[in-house]
Design an enzyme around this catalytic site. Sequence first.
Site, PDB file in Angstrom:
ATOM      1  N   ARG A  36       9.349  46.956  66.981  1.00  0.00           N
ATOM      2  CA  ARG A  36       8.425  47.956  67.767  1.00  0.00           C
ATOM      3  C   ARG A  36       8.240  48.242  68.984  1.00  0.00           C
ATOM      4  O   ARG A  36       7.465  48.742  69.635  1.00  0.00           O
ATOM      5  CB  ARG A  36       6.972  47.728  66.780  1.00  0.00           C
ATOM      6  N   ARG A  40       3.904  53.113  70.005  1.00  0.00           N
ATOM      7  CA  ARG A  40       2.996  54.018  70.322  1.00  0.00           C
ATOM      8  C   ARG A  40       2.183  53.324  71.771  1.00  0.00           C
ATOM      9  O   ARG A  40       1.422  53.915  72.271  1.00  0.00           O
ATOM     10  CB  ARG A  40       1.659  54.187  69.264  1.00  0.00           C
ATOM     11  N   ARG A  49       5.630  61.954  70.584  1.00  0.00           N
ATOM     12  CA  ARG A  49       5.569  62.316  69.214  1.00  0.00           C
ATOM     13  C   ARG A  49       4.290  63.044  69.033  1.00  0.00           C
ATOM     14  O   ARG A  49       4.038  63.614  67.794  1.00  0.00           O
ATOM     15  CB  ARG A  49       5.142  60.659  68.665  1.00  0.00           C
ATOM     16  N   ASP A  85      12.442  54.453  59.795  1.00  0.00           N
ATOM     17  CA  ASP A  85      11.281  53.774  59.081  1.00  0.00           C
ATOM     18  C   ASP A  85      11.818  53.285  57.831  1.00  0.00           C
ATOM     19  O   ASP A  85      13.037  53.831  57.442  1.00  0.00           O
ATOM     20  CB  ASP A  85      10.147  54.665  58.876  1.00  0.00           C
ATOM     21  N   TYR A 163       5.516  48.916  48.647  1.00  0.00           N
ATOM     22  CA  TYR A 163       5.121  50.154  48.898  1.00  0.00           C
ATOM     23  C   TYR A 163       4.982  51.332  47.858  1.00  0.00           C
ATOM     24  O   TYR A 163       4.253  52.147  47.886  1.00  0.00           O
ATOM     25  CB  TYR A 163       5.787  50.557  50.338  1.00  0.00           C
TER      26      TYR A 163
HETATM   27  O1  1CP Z   1      11.038  50.048  67.573  1.00  0.00           O
HETATM   28  C1  1CP Z   1      11.042  49.826  66.393  1.00  0.00           C
HETATM   29  O2  1CP Z   1      10.989  48.707  66.069  1.00  0.00           O
HETATM   30  C2  1CP Z   1      12.020  50.925  65.732  1.00  0.00           C
HETATM   31  C3  1CP Z   1      11.365  51.375  64.805  1.00  0.00           C
HETATM   32  C4  1CP Z   1      10.451  51.112  63.521  1.00  0.00           C
HETATM   33  C5  1CP Z   1      10.902  49.948  62.569  1.00  0.00           C
HETATM   34  C6  1CP Z   1      11.873  48.968  62.647  1.00  0.00           C
HETATM   35  C7  1CP Z   1       9.398  51.775  62.783  1.00  0.00           C
HETATM   36  C8  1CP Z   1       8.944  53.115  63.483  1.00  0.00           C
HETATM   37  N1  1CP Z   1       9.142  51.479  61.798  1.00  0.00           N
HETATM   38  C9  1CP Z   1       9.962  50.243  61.416  1.00  0.00           C
HETATM   39  C10 1CP Z   1       9.951  49.377  60.302  1.00  0.00           C
HETATM   40  C11 1CP Z   1       8.842  49.425  59.293  1.00  0.00           C
HETATM   41  N2  1CP Z   1       8.148  50.446  58.986  1.00  0.00           N
HETATM   42  C12 1CP Z   1       8.269  48.278  58.681  1.00  0.00           C
HETATM   43  C13 1CP Z   1       9.031  46.675  58.797  1.00  0.00           C
HETATM   44  C14 1CP Z   1       8.516  46.218  59.836  1.00  0.00           C
HETATM   45  C15 1CP Z   1       7.182  45.520  60.083  1.00  0.00           C
HETATM   46  O3  1CP Z   1       6.883  44.771  59.326  1.00  0.00           O
HETATM   47  O4  1CP Z   1       6.378  46.292  60.889  1.00  0.00           O
HETATM   48  C16 1CP Z   1       7.179  48.534  57.946  1.00  0.00           C
HETATM   49  C17 1CP Z   1       6.345  47.732  57.052  1.00  0.00           C
HETATM   50  C18 1CP Z   1       7.106  50.101  57.941  1.00  0.00           C
HETATM   51  C19 1CP Z   1       6.045  50.885  57.311  1.00  0.00           C
HETATM   52  C20 1CP Z   1       5.185  51.438  58.379  1.00  0.00           C
HETATM   53  N3  1CP Z   1       5.462  52.574  59.084  1.00  0.00           N
HETATM   54  C21 1CP Z   1       4.077  51.049  58.873  1.00  0.00           C
HETATM   55  C22 1CP Z   1       3.069  49.916  58.413  1.00  0.00           C
HETATM   56  C23 1CP Z   1       2.133  50.260  57.266  1.00  0.00           C
HETATM   57  C24 1CP Z   1       1.194  49.247  56.597  1.00  0.00           C
HETATM   58  O5  1CP Z   1       0.143  48.897  56.877  1.00  0.00           O
HETATM   59  O6  1CP Z   1       2.059  48.553  55.631  1.00  0.00           O
HETATM   60  C25 1CP Z   1       3.337  52.028  59.708  1.00  0.00           C
HETATM   61  C26 1CP Z   1       2.060  51.894  60.457  1.00  0.00           C
HETATM   62  C27 1CP Z   1       4.595  52.944  60.003  1.00  0.00           C
HETATM   63  C28 1CP Z   1       4.587  54.067  60.985  1.00  0.00           C
HETATM   64  C29 1CP Z   1       5.587  53.830  62.118  1.00  0.00           C
HETATM   65  N4  1CP Z   1       6.853  53.539  61.997  1.00  0.00           N
HETATM   66  C30 1CP Z   1       7.460  53.388  63.073  1.00  0.00           C
HETATM   67  C31 1CP Z   1       6.268  53.532  64.387  1.00  0.00           C
HETATM   68  C32 1CP Z   1       6.579  53.626  65.705  1.00  0.00           C
HETATM   69  C33 1CP Z   1       5.228  54.113  63.291  1.00  0.00           C
HETATM   70  C34 1CP Z   1       3.864  54.276  63.886  1.00  0.00           C
HETATM   71  C35 1CP Z   1       3.387  55.485  63.645  1.00  0.00           C
HETATM   72  C36 1CP Z   1       3.994  56.606  64.559  1.00  0.00           C
HETATM   73  O7  1CP Z   1       4.636  56.711  65.655  1.00  0.00           O
HETATM   74  O8  1CP Z   1       3.158  57.879  64.388  1.00  0.00           O
END
Ligand code: 1CP
Length: 366
Positions: A36, A40, A49, A85, A163
């Site tokens: 990540r 944010r 964003r 994502d 999911y």
């Molecule tokens: O910088 C990076 O890591 C690249 C971008 C990235 C990656 C690798 C994002 C952007 N998402 C992911 C993978 C991802 N997405 C995972 C695997 C990694 C982990 O375990 O965290 C998972 C579980 C998700 C699902 C997801 N997407 C969640 C988790 C929800 C939950 O409670 O289970 C969330 C909050 C997101 C949104 C998201 N994806 C990425 C970002 C930066 C965000 C935040 C939202 C936004 O920017 O508006």
Amino acid sequence: VVQNNLPKDFPKLKNDAFLLACRGQETPHVPVWCMRQAGRYLPEFRESRAGKDFFATCRSPAACCELTLQPLRRFPFDAAIIFSDILVIPQAMGMDVQMVAGKGPTFPEPLKEPEDLLLLQSKVDVNKELDYVFKAITLTRHKLEGKVPLIGFTGAPWTLMAYMIEGGGSTTQSKAKRWLYRHPEASHQLLKMLTDIIVEYLLGQVAAGAQALQVFESHAGCLGPAEFQEFSLPYLRDIARKVKDQLKESGQDVPMIVFAKDGHYGLEDLSQSHYEVVGLDWTIDPRSARERTGGKVSLQGNMDPCALYAPKERIYEIVKKMLEGFGTRGYIANLGHGLYPDMDPENVGAFVEAVHAHSRHLLNLK
Ligand code: 1CP
């Protein structure tokens, strides 16, 4: 795999420390990146964003490229990870997924019973449905100008299945686990379907320019050893084997990382699953992780992300211990999970600096 038609004469790689470490080779410093890192906690990320739909951003190669590059303008990370994502795969299979502010990803119509599998697109045209990710990767690889390698990624089958059934985040994953105990055959059917798509998706990412691949089994922790053996590990292995076999045919070889969060019970197995690198969360002690994986793989991780709330001097001390525990060879420094939105970018910088400085110090002593 049909390649997209963007030019592929990529700039020469200038910093290969991350790729060397994946293969257990010597490096001038321990490479570091953060899960990540495009997120944010960066004000410029929030600004880019702002007011835009999350998945619309994922579908814009230019936006993904910009968000991927942002953290590299601030910190000397040794790798970039493409902004995207894991949930783009369920979308490609025909499911509606929305990002709800303050709640996270949400499926308005999650899978409820095995009959619902019939509603899914089982033969997904990955090159068509996920072409936007491939375009983002190709564009970003060019715009990186060879600064560092670009990592592609996917969610693992069990994590995606969870999911698709839970319909969003969950602490117990009880709806998804209900399927494992009540509908094991349908579960395997879904996991197999996801595996086939993931293999094509990862091959497409490599064809588009990804130089390493990470598979996120973020929901390993809610499985125990037996369920992990049955519903996660075989698919993780299948993915690595199939991707590697296919790549070998065209003379390619791309390092693969498996990150099974909270899956410490599976560490020995994960280290014998065709992945070059095993990613670790912070609940595993570096020395014992080394012992249990017996030098078979490189390791990546695993500082508690919350340690970034500590003052900089304390971060240095924690990094020092971590480096001394893992050693400098076959090691990629990272956090044990993603950065949180309220983290101070300055402390992220201190973490990166500590890894580089202390690992150079240790390597100079040799
Ligand atoms: O910088 C990076 O890591 C690249 C971008 C990235 C990656 C690798 C994002 C952007 N998402 C992911 C993978 C991802 N997405 C995972 C695997 C990694 C982990 O375990 O965290 C998972 C579980 C998700 C699902 C997801 N997407 C969640 C988790 C929800 C939950 O409670 O289970 C969330 C909050 C997101 C949104 C998201 N994806 C990425 C970002 C930066 C965000 C935040 C939202 C936004 O920017 O508006």
